[in-house]
Design a protein around this motif. Structure first.
Motif, mmCIF file in Angstrom:
data_model
loop_
_atom_site.group_PDB
_atom_site.id
_atom_site.type_symbol
_atom_site.label_atom_id
_atom_site.label_comp_id
_atom_site.label_asym_id
_atom_site.label_seq_id
_atom_site.Cartn_x
_atom_site.Cartn_y
_atom_site.Cartn_z
ATOM 1 N N LEU A 1 -11.768 7.462 6.405
ATOM 2 C CA LEU A 1 -11.214 8.738 5.930
ATOM 3 C C LEU A 1 -10.932 8.760 4.444
ATOM 4 C CD1 LEU A 1 -8.876 9.643 8.921
ATOM 5 C CD2 LEU A 1 -10.938 10.834 8.186
ATOM 6 N N GLY A 2 -10.675 7.589 3.864
ATOM 7 C CA GLY A 2 -10.388 7.541 2.440
ATOM 8 C C GLY A 2 -11.630 7.789 1.592
ATOM 9 N N ARG B 1 -4.888 7.082 -3.183
ATOM 10 C CA ARG B 1 -5.906 7.201 -2.143
ATOM 11 C C ARG B 1 -7.014 6.179 -2.380
ATOM 12 N NH1 ARG B 1 -8.912 10.971 1.369
ATOM 13 N NH2 ARG B 1 -10.859 11.496 0.328
ATOM 14 N N HIS C 1 -2.673 6.885 7.634
ATOM 15 C CA HIS C 1 -2.203 7.101 6.274
ATOM 16 C C HIS C 1 -2.616 5.932 5.386
ATOM 17 C CE1 HIS C 1 -0.008 9.922 3.980
ATOM 18 N NE2 HIS C 1 0.842 9.032 3.479
ATOM 19 N N ALA C 2 -2.534 4.723 5.943
ATOM 20 C CA ALA C 2 -2.827 3.512 5.171
ATOM 21 C C ALA C 2 -4.300 3.394 4.802
ATOM 22 C CB ALA C 2 -2.389 2.277 5.953
ATOM 23 N N THR C 3 -5.182 4.140 5.486
ATOM 24 C CA THR C 3 -6.614 4.034 5.150
ATOM 25 C C THR C 3 -6.946 4.842 3.910
ATOM 26 O OG1 THR C 3 -7.227 5.971 6.440
ATOM 27 C CG2 THR C 3 -7.242 3.853 7.584
ATOM 28 N N GLY C 4 -5.964 5.571 3.375
ATOM 29 C CA GLY C 4 -6.230 6.425 2.223
ATOM 30 C C GLY C 4 -6.517 7.844 2.632
ATOM 31 N N ALA C 5 -6.212 8.182 3.904
ATOM 32 C CA ALA C 5 -6.459 9.538 4.380
ATOM 33 C C ALA C 5 -5.472 10.503 3.740
ATOM 34 C CB ALA C 5 -6.314 9.591 5.899
ATOM 35 N N GLN D 1 -5.858 15.106 6.885
ATOM 36 C CA GLN D 1 -6.655 14.195 7.712
ATOM 37 C C GLN D 1 -5.760 13.424 8.670
ATOM 38 O OE1 GLN D 1 -8.548 12.013 4.513
ATOM 39 N NE2 GLN D 1 -10.566 12.809 5.074
ATOM 40 N N MET E 1 -5.441 -2.395 6.773
ATOM 41 C CA MET E 1 -4.184 -2.856 7.341
ATOM 42 C C MET E 1 -4.324 -3.011 8.859
ATOM 43 S SD MET E 1 -0.404 -1.644 6.336
ATOM 44 C CE MET E 1 1.007 -2.683 6.675
ATOM 45 N N ASN F 1 0.830 -1.216 0.000
ATOM 46 C CA ASN F 1 0.000 0.000 0.000
ATOM 47 C C ASN F 1 0.864 1.267 0.000
ATOM 48 O OD1 ASN F 1 0.890 -0.055 2.598
ATOM 49 N ND2 ASN F 1 -1.128 -0.204 3.542
ATOM 50 N N ARG G 1 -5.555 2.693 -1.687
ATOM 51 C CA ARG G 1 -5.310 2.445 -0.264
ATOM 52 C C ARG G 1 -6.595 2.143 0.490
ATOM 53 N NH1 ARG G 1 -0.975 7.062 1.147
ATOM 54 N NH2 ARG G 1 0.923 5.843 0.835
ATOM 55 N N ARG G 2 -7.662 2.853 0.124
ATOM 56 C CA ARG G 2 -8.871 2.636 0.911
ATOM 57 C C ARG G 2 -9.485 1.274 0.650
ATOM 58 N NH1 ARG G 2 -12.676 7.097 -2.081
ATOM 59 N NH2 ARG G 2 -13.509 5.752 -3.696
ATOM 60 N N GLY H 1 -11.188 4.767 9.833
ATOM 61 C CA GLY H 1 -11.034 3.862 8.699
ATOM 62 C C GLY H 1 -11.795 4.346 7.474
ATOM 63 N N GLN I 1 -13.105 0.332 5.799
ATOM 64 C CA GLN I 1 -12.640 0.667 4.453
ATOM 65 C C GLN I 1 -13.367 -0.176 3.408
ATOM 66 O OE1 GLN I 1 -8.245 0.800 6.271
ATOM 67 N NE2 GLN I 1 -8.252 0.959 4.047
#
Ligand SMILES: Nc1ncnc2c1ncn2[C@@H]1O[C@H](COP(=O)(O)OP(=O)(O)OP(=O)(O)O)[C@@H](O)[C@H]1O
Ligand SMILES: [Mg+2]
Lengths: 263, 505
Positions: A105-106, A75, B415-419, B423, A83, A49, A78-79, A103, A162
């Motif tokens: 936020l993406g 982005r 960061h890994a969540t796609g934020a 954010q 992880m 990721n 990743r979402r 979780g 996610q």
């Protein structure tokens, strides 16, 4: 769904953490990565990721090369990939619910979410995720008030938010009591079987590997030294296991019935 | 395998034990050096030299007028035989002890021998007692003299209330010293108005020469048309505006009027308070003041001054904290190692920032006030400036340390969540920063308000300025009010800041 081609990672200080690693991940797999400490497991998972930028090679996710993705693409990718971490990596002082919501936020609007505002649907979803891992009653506690096992379940709930196609789990049970390990891995297995979420997990205990893996990849010094399917793992002997891990591996009792090999 | 503590191999002494002893007797420490214990020898030599040096300094102080060491020593011995005698003995014992120590060092394989250092400690303690002018006897015996002021400070509330009083006042002018010109004339006598006639109307103030007091001129005062049968205190006002009640042999001077409202009293002109250098004709005023009637109670001017002072202090502390927070946040980033470890340049910035902050912090706010007063003059602004400077340095250090101790795990996870980056900061960094940030800020606010109550003593405004003025005027009651206000404020603050911080940590 995921293709890793000739992946190499050389850290700034010259450490070669991964060298020419290639493998595919099929949808619905429970792929376990094993290997000695320092063999490159965490590096591999973080390259997927792009928490770490690989030095060479390609990572193809649903036809898109992650290593070449622009920030917006990254982005979105990743979402889709949850992880879970060895040390849970929760924001300790925030409430459990906030940790789970993060979780999301993406997906949400980057600007409104900055003030911790989430749509009601997301809040409902968060409670559902907590219910799924069985800790609805802890929703409003501070994350660090929970036990280790509970914290890891929050970590899983966060990943669930996610709506991931895949979950990367970096030694998810290494800082937990061996008995709790089964509970956490059971949750992951449920998600894997019921929600068809692919799981990519690094683990150390042979009995856990034999119990949960559908496929195993062994790393040593940043290179793949072992590939085994379900059948091969079930019949794996301590000797074979030691070969991957080196001679230091020794038998450690894990769980109520089986014995296992660990470091 | 367990680790075994290895005994360090100690090289054998160059000389035999008695030789080492004698060597140290001649040159203290030499024996230890010969026994391959150079550092021990140097330390003991330095201790002995320090003791002797400090001792000679005290001896010189005790006998400043004598010439020559021996004369000084004898004189000092005369004045403080116990101290000088015992200390001389102590030094001799230390000298011998060092020799004995050298002997033992060789004899017993470098073992033990802390005893000689106890002698050093004892000597330094005795010196400290002398240098510190510690005088327990004085401390106990002089309590009764200080008792009055202490009582007034401890329970000052009488000064917090004023009553409206109507006074009957009349006075006469007194010239000092007398000169060729005619002295001030007696006031015009009026049939119904009170008046005071002084005789003579010029004279000398009381002065002091060395320890002997030269009393001032005696003046007879005759008063008329005052309220009858009433206690009438006599006041003195000098040309500078100093006003005080006259005393006679320690007690306040006052006189009873007779049934016609008249009195007669002889006073001695008081101490001169104005510098002898002031020139020209100096007209003093002597006044008889009677309290005619007492009205309702209201807060005294002093109480109001103290209230204003404490409010000013609290505001000073708050402003300084506010400014401190605003300026220290950006600076704290420069002083955070984990943020600055990127390149050599940023590392240099980091070290420079750290150093400047450490220097600023090691200078007390009380000293910063002195600097600030030079720049902006006396008053609350100087205090705010001083506290701000110190707060910036202190807060920047604390903040940067909390930035350094931030847990990178959650940042990675969010960061890994796609934020997005923003954010991630809001969800993973800020929650980690807020508790230490709030805690340190409140802690600083607490310190600043506390400090703001004392920096006035050196010109920084606030209650401290009010307090020092009362103390200079020997107005212990009003000073007491200020002290009480400070104590109450600090106690409340202590409680409040502890409460708030507990909520956040
Ligand atoms: N940030 C870094 N900088 C330099 N070298 C690193 C860094 N992170 C990891 N390494 C090195 O890369 C190699 C692989 O590390 P990695 O953390 O991927 O191993 P791992 O298999 O996850 O080990 P463990 O089981 O202990 O977690 C190790 O030799 C490690 O020292
Ligand atoms: Mg790892």
């Amino acid at each position: 769904m995921l293709e890793i081609k000739n992946l190499t990672k050389v850290y700034g200080d010259g450490t070669v953490a991964l060298h020419n690693v290639s493998f595919d991940v099929e949808p619905g797999e429970f792929l376990i990565i094993i290997g000695l400490s320092g063999s490159g497991k965490s590096t591999l998972l973080r390259c997927i990721n792009r928490l770490i930028d690989p030095t060479e090679g390609q990572i193809i996710w649903d036809g898109v090369d992650i290593t070449a993705a622009d920030p917006q693409q990254l982005r979105t990718i990743r979402r889709q990939i949850g992880m879970v971490f060895q040390h849970f990596n929760l924001v300790k002082r925030s409430p459990v619910l906030t940790n789970v919501l993060s979780g999301r936020l993406g997906y949400v609007n980057p600007w409104s979410s900055v003030l911790h505002r989430f749509p009601p649907s997301d809040r409902k979803m968060a409670m559902a995720a907590l219910e799924r891992v069985g800790i609805t009653d802890q929703a409003y506690k501070r994350a660090d008030e929970l036990s280790g096992g509970q914290q890891q379940r929050v970590g899983i709930a966060r990943a669930l938010m996610q709506q991931p196609k895949m979950i990367l789990a970096d030694e998810p049970v290494a800082s937990l009591d061996p008995v709790l390990a089964h509970s956490i891995l059971n949750h992951l297995e449920n998600l894997n079987q019921e929600e068809k979420i692919t799981v990519l997990c690094s683990l150390h205990y042979l009995d856990l590997i034999q119990r949960y893996a559908t496929r195993v990849i062994g790393l040593r010094g940043g290179e793949i030294v072992y590939r085994g399917d379900r059948k091969a793992i079930r019949s794996m002997t301590d000797e074979e296991f030691k070969e991957i891990y080196g001679e230091e591996a020794e038998r450690v009792s894990v769980g109520p019935h089986d014995g296992g090999v660990s470091l | 395998m367990t680790m075994r503590r290895t005994q360090k191999e100690i090289p054998p002494s160059f000389v035999s034990a008695p030789v080492a002893g004698v060597a140290s007797l001649i040159v203290p420490g030499l024996g230890q050096a010969l026994a391959r214990q150079l550092w021990r020898g140097l330390l003991l030599l330095a201790s002995l030299a320090t003791s002797i040096g400090l001792f000679l300094w005290r001896v010189g102080d005790l006998a400043p007028h004598e010439v020559g060491l021996v004369a000084k020593y004898l004189k000092a011995f005369d004045r403080r035989e116990l101290f000088v005698g015992l200390f001389t003995l102590g030094i001799v014992i230390l000298w011998l002890g060092i020799a004995w120590d050298a002997y033992k060092q060789v004899k017993t394989d470098h073992k033990g021998g802390a005893g000689v250092f106890f002698i050093v400690l004892a000597l330094l303690f005795a010196l400290g007692w002398q240098v510190g002018e510690i005088d327990l006897y004085k401390m106990i015996t002089e309590i009764p003299d200080a008792w009055g002021p202490i009582q007034r400070i401890a329970w000052p509330w009488e000064a917090a209330i004023d009553r409206d009083i109507e006074m009957i006042v009349a006075g006469a002018e007194i010239l000092s010293p007398c000169d060729e010109l005619p002295p001030p004339a007696a006031p015009v006598e009026m049939p119904d108005e009170p008046y005071v006639v002084a005789d003579p109307t010029c004279g000398d103030l009381t002065t002091r020469e060395g320890v002997t007091e030269i009393p001032g001129t005696q003046i007879t005062l005759i008063g008329r048309n005052f309220a009858p049968n009433t206690e009438t205190p006599i006041y003195w006002a000098d040309p500078l505006g100093n006003e005080f009640r006259l005393r006679s042999e320690g007690a306040y001077l006052s006189v009873m009027t007779d049934e016609n409202g008249a009195f007669e009293i002889t006073i001695t002109m008081p101490y001169r308070l104005i510098p002898p250098s002031s020139e020209g004709r100096q007209i003093h005023i002597v006044e008889a003041r009677q309290i005619a009637s007492v009205g309702g109670a209201h807060a005294s001017t002093e109480l109001m001054q103290c209230i204003e002072g404490i409010v000013e202090s609290i505001i000073m502390g708050m402003m300084a904290t506010l400014f401190g927070i605003v300026f220290s946040i950006p600076i704290s980033f420069l002083a955070a190692r984990n943020l600055m470890s990127g390149s050599t340049v940023t590392m240099a910035v980091y070290y420079a920032t750290r150093m400047v902050l450490n220097i600023i912090r090691s200078i007390e706010p009380l000293i910063w006030v002195l600097v600030a007063v030079m720049v902006v003059g006396l008053g609350p602004f100087a205090g705010i400036l001083a506290l701000t400077v110190h707060s910036i340095a202190a807060l920047a250090k604390l903040y940067s340390e909390s930035i350094e101790s931030i847990d990178p795990g959650p940042i990675e996870a969010i960061h890994a969540t796609g934020a997005t980056r923003l954010q991630t900061i809001m969800f993973a960094v800020v929650p980690q920063m807020i508790p230490p940030f709030v805690s340190f800020s409140i802690y600083r606010w607490d310190i600043n308000v506390r400090m703001s109550t004392v920096i006035g003593l050196v010109g920084g405004g606030g209650i401290g300025l009010v307090l020092i003025q009362y103390i200079r005027l020997l107005d212990y009651r009003s000073a007491g009010i200020a002290v009480w206000f400070i104590a109450i404020t600090v106690a409340i603050l202590d409680y409040v800041s502890a409460e708030i911080r507990q909520r956040f940590v």
